[in-house]
Design a protein around this motif. Sequence first.
Motif, PDB file in Angstrom:
ATOM      1  N   ASP A   1       0.824  -1.213   0.000  1.00 10.17           N
ATOM      2  CA  ASP A   1       0.000   0.000   0.000  1.00 10.17           C
ATOM      3  C   ASP A   1       0.854   1.257   0.000  1.00 10.17           C
ATOM      4  OD1 ASP A   1      -2.272  -1.565   0.031  1.00 10.17           O
ATOM      5  OD2 ASP A   1      -2.582  -1.402   2.200  1.00 10.17           O
ATOM      6  N   LEU A   2       1.877   1.286   0.871  1.00 11.59           N
ATOM      7  CA  LEU A   2       2.703   2.485   0.965  1.00 11.59           C
ATOM      8  C   LEU A   2       3.560   2.677  -0.279  1.00 11.59           C
ATOM      9  CD1 LEU A   2       2.927   4.629   3.280  1.00 11.59           C
ATOM     10  CD2 LEU A   2       1.600   2.581   3.798  1.00 11.59           C
ATOM     11  N   LYS A   3       3.936   1.616  -0.926  1.00  9.62           N
ATOM     12  CA  LYS A   3       4.671   1.737  -2.187  1.00  9.62           C
ATOM     13  C   LYS A   3       3.829   2.495  -3.210  1.00  9.62           C
ATOM     14  CE  LYS A   3       6.563  -1.050  -5.977  1.00  9.62           C
ATOM     15  NZ  LYS A   3       6.867  -2.427  -6.445  1.00  9.62           N
ATOM     16  N   GLN A   4       2.551   2.150  -3.310  1.00 10.20           N
ATOM     17  CA  GLN A   4       1.670   2.864  -4.239  1.00 10.20           C
ATOM     18  C   GLN A   4       1.492   4.319  -3.828  1.00 10.20           C
ATOM     19  OE1 GLN A   4       0.599   1.637  -7.182  1.00 10.20           O
ATOM     20  NE2 GLN A   4       1.939  -0.081  -6.598  1.00 10.20           N
TER      21      GLN A   4
ATOM     22  N   PHE B   1       8.618  -7.189  12.728  1.00 10.88           N
ATOM     23  CA  PHE B   1       8.949  -7.091  11.307  1.00 10.88           C
ATOM     24  C   PHE B   1       9.132  -5.631  10.925  1.00 10.88           C
ATOM     25  CE2 PHE B   1       6.986 -11.276  11.312  1.00 10.88           C
ATOM     26  CZ  PHE B   1       7.835 -11.991  10.472  1.00 10.88           C
ATOM     27  N   GLN B   2      10.113  -5.411  10.074  1.00 12.36           N
ATOM     28  CA  GLN B   2      10.396  -4.084   9.551  1.00 12.36           C
ATOM     29  C   GLN B   2      10.093  -4.063   8.066  1.00 12.36           C
ATOM     30  OE1 GLN B   2      14.301  -1.600  10.138  1.00 12.36           O
ATOM     31  NE2 GLN B   2      14.608  -2.963   8.415  1.00 12.36           N
ATOM     32  N   ALA B   3       9.289  -3.089   7.635  1.00 15.18           N
ATOM     33  CA  ALA B   3       8.975  -2.924   6.211  1.00 15.18           C
ATOM     34  C   ALA B   3       9.540  -1.585   5.749  1.00 15.18           C
ATOM     35  CB  ALA B   3       7.466  -2.966   5.989  1.00 15.18           C
ATOM     36  N   ARG B   4      10.252  -1.590   4.632  1.00 17.08           N
ATOM     37  CA  ARG B   4      10.895  -0.384   4.135  1.00 17.08           C
ATOM     38  C   ARG B   4      10.517  -0.158   2.680  1.00 17.08           C
ATOM     39  NH1 ARG B   4      17.042  -1.655   5.188  1.00 17.08           N
ATOM     40  NH2 ARG B   4      17.321   0.483   4.434  1.00 17.08           N
ATOM     41  N   ILE B   5      10.234   1.105   2.339  1.00 14.67           N
ATOM     42  CA  ILE B   5       9.974   1.480   0.961  1.00 14.67           C
ATOM     43  C   ILE B   5      11.192   2.243   0.458  1.00 14.67           C
ATOM     44  CG2 ILE B   5       8.395   2.597  -0.656  1.00 14.67           C
ATOM     45  CD1 ILE B   5       7.177   0.300   1.023  1.00 14.67           C
ATOM     46  N   MET B   6      11.868   1.658  -0.530  1.00 12.17           N
ATOM     47  CA  MET B   6      13.104   2.207  -1.058  1.00 12.17           C
ATOM     48  C   MET B   6      12.847   2.904  -2.388  1.00 12.17           C
ATOM     49  SD  MET B   6      14.746   0.953   1.461  1.00 12.17           S
ATOM     50  CE  MET B   6      16.420   1.415   1.046  1.00 12.17           C
ATOM     51  N   HIS B   7      13.624   3.948  -2.659  1.00 16.28           N
ATOM     52  CA  HIS B   7      13.437   4.753  -3.868  1.00 16.28           C
ATOM     53  C   HIS B   7      14.738   4.856  -4.643  1.00 16.28           C
ATOM     54  CE1 HIS B   7      13.413   8.893  -5.805  1.00 16.28           C
ATOM     55  NE2 HIS B   7      12.588   8.160  -6.530  1.00 16.28           N
ATOM     56  N   THR B   8      14.660   4.733  -5.947  1.00 14.95           N
ATOM     57  CA  THR B   8      15.804   4.974  -6.824  1.00 14.95           C
ATOM     58  C   THR B   8      15.801   6.437  -7.219  1.00 14.95           C
ATOM     59  OG1 THR B   8      15.689   2.709  -7.675  1.00 14.95           O
ATOM     60  CG2 THR B   8      16.951   4.314  -8.966  1.00 14.95           C
ATOM     61  N   ILE B   9      16.791   7.179  -6.762  1.00 11.18           N
ATOM     62  CA  ILE B   9      16.823   8.634  -6.926  1.00 11.18           C
ATOM     63  C   ILE B   9      16.753   9.018  -8.400  1.00 11.18           C
ATOM     64  CG2 ILE B   9      18.256  10.702  -6.614  1.00 11.18           C
ATOM     65  CD1 ILE B   9      19.289   9.500  -4.055  1.00 11.18           C
ATOM     66  N   GLY B  10      15.927  10.043  -8.673  1.00 11.00           N
ATOM     67  CA  GLY B  10      15.793  10.560 -10.020  1.00 11.00           C
ATOM     68  C   GLY B  10      14.852   9.787 -10.894  1.00 11.00           C
ATOM     69  N   THR B  11      14.191   8.780 -10.327  1.00 11.38           N
ATOM     70  CA  THR B  11      13.246   7.968 -11.085  1.00 11.38           C
ATOM     71  C   THR B  11      11.958   7.814 -10.277  1.00 11.38           C
ATOM     72  OG1 THR B  11      13.749   5.766 -10.191  1.00 11.38           O
ATOM     73  CG2 THR B  11      15.238   6.654 -11.879  1.00 11.38           C
ATOM     74  N   SER B  12      10.954   7.243 -10.905  1.00 13.46           N
ATOM     75  CA  SER B  12       9.690   6.963 -10.212  1.00 13.46           C
ATOM     76  C   SER B  12       9.641   5.533  -9.705  1.00 13.46           C
ATOM     77  CB  SER B  12       8.511   7.226 -11.161  1.00 13.46           C
ATOM     78  OG  SER B  12       8.619   6.401 -12.316  1.00 13.46           O
ATOM     79  N   ARG B  13      10.798   4.884  -9.595  1.00 18.46           N
ATOM     80  CA  ARG B  13      10.833   3.495  -9.136  1.00 18.46           C
ATOM     81  C   ARG B  13      10.906   3.418  -7.615  1.00 18.46           C
ATOM     82  NH1 ARG B  13      15.026  -1.463 -10.722  1.00 18.46           N
ATOM     83  NH2 ARG B  13      14.328  -2.852  -9.040  1.00 18.46           N
ATOM     84  N   PHE B  14      10.013   2.620  -7.037  1.00 24.20           N
ATOM     85  CA  PHE B  14       9.999   2.348  -5.603  1.00 24.20           C
ATOM     86  C   PHE B  14       9.955   0.830  -5.410  1.00 24.20           C
ATOM     87  CE2 PHE B  14       8.510   6.623  -5.958  1.00 24.20           C
ATOM     88  CZ  PHE B  14       8.968   7.273  -4.827  1.00 24.20           C
ATOM     89  N   ASP B  15      10.669   0.351  -4.417  1.00 25.89           N
ATOM     90  CA  ASP B  15      10.690  -1.067  -4.088  1.00 25.89           C
ATOM     91  C   ASP B  15      10.432  -1.243  -2.598  1.00 25.89           C
ATOM     92  OD1 ASP B  15      11.650  -2.359  -6.690  1.00 25.89           O
ATOM     93  OD2 ASP B  15      13.211  -0.846  -6.336  1.00 25.89           O
TER      94      ASP B  15
END
Length: 285
Positions: free
Chosen positions: A131-134, A172-186
């Motif tokens: 959900d948070l990724k979206q 549990f730890q959940a992390r939303i990671m971002h690729t800088i300069g792009t719209s990609r999130f993992d």
Amino acid sequence: IMPFRFQIPDQKSAVLIVFIYGFFLQFGIALAAGGVSHGTYFATYTSGDYIALAIESRKTEDALNGRKLIFDNQCKIVPLSARAVFIADGIISNRDPRAPRFDASVEAVAAYRRAIPAGSLKNAADLWAADLKQSMIGLYPIYRKLIDHRSDYETVGGYFFGIDGDDKLIGFQARIMHTIGTSRFDSVVMPIQNDSYTFLGSADLVNEFRAGQSGRARAIQSQIQKEAFGKSAPEARIIELKYLVRNVPAWANDPGSGGDIAQVIIDADKKRWRWVHRPDFCPEN
């Protein structure tokens, strides 16, 4: 310099410490106008018998008119049930109508209720991360500079602590990671190891605090020992975490941390969590 997360072994107590290393003058402050808020300071300890958690109550938010609003009455411990709680750090909410609105805490409650099997913290963390990724994908076009500024690549983190559906104490730890300069999130979801601390902030300041490397640290350690005398192991641990949350941000001159410190212990044998200190603005359960 923005938050950076790493793990090191603690030679003093032979446990694992997780640090979230950051520049405190920026941590906890919304860097863009429009109702996006983020930041918190907390400390946890996870063992096979209990989990102890202490967290402050300040939220700093940039309003649409550019003013910074500071609140010291935000309860950051979110009860999921009598057996589990949730906390978050990073970009935790958005009220700006130009982007999808979200609240990490509300999403956590919804994810926990949807979890299959019932009470599964792993599945709740997976659902929350999806959900948070979206939400981050929707937020990025409006808050590109804010998100790209986070050089640690992490935009938001969520922590689910409690008694799992199979009656085991776990986190549990959940992390939303971002690729800088792009719209990609993992998204990444992983268990929190036993016999480990999770801290925010400078490793140097935390090590100074725990090892009593300065006069100010020794004074605090002396006070901790006085208050912890005769206490159970979980109660003694929460006293240490309380002073850590109170003092490490102050040493770093961090304006994004403050207010009352909420404190919770989750007991493996009782299979429920309990308040050690509940601020007036926090729900009883």
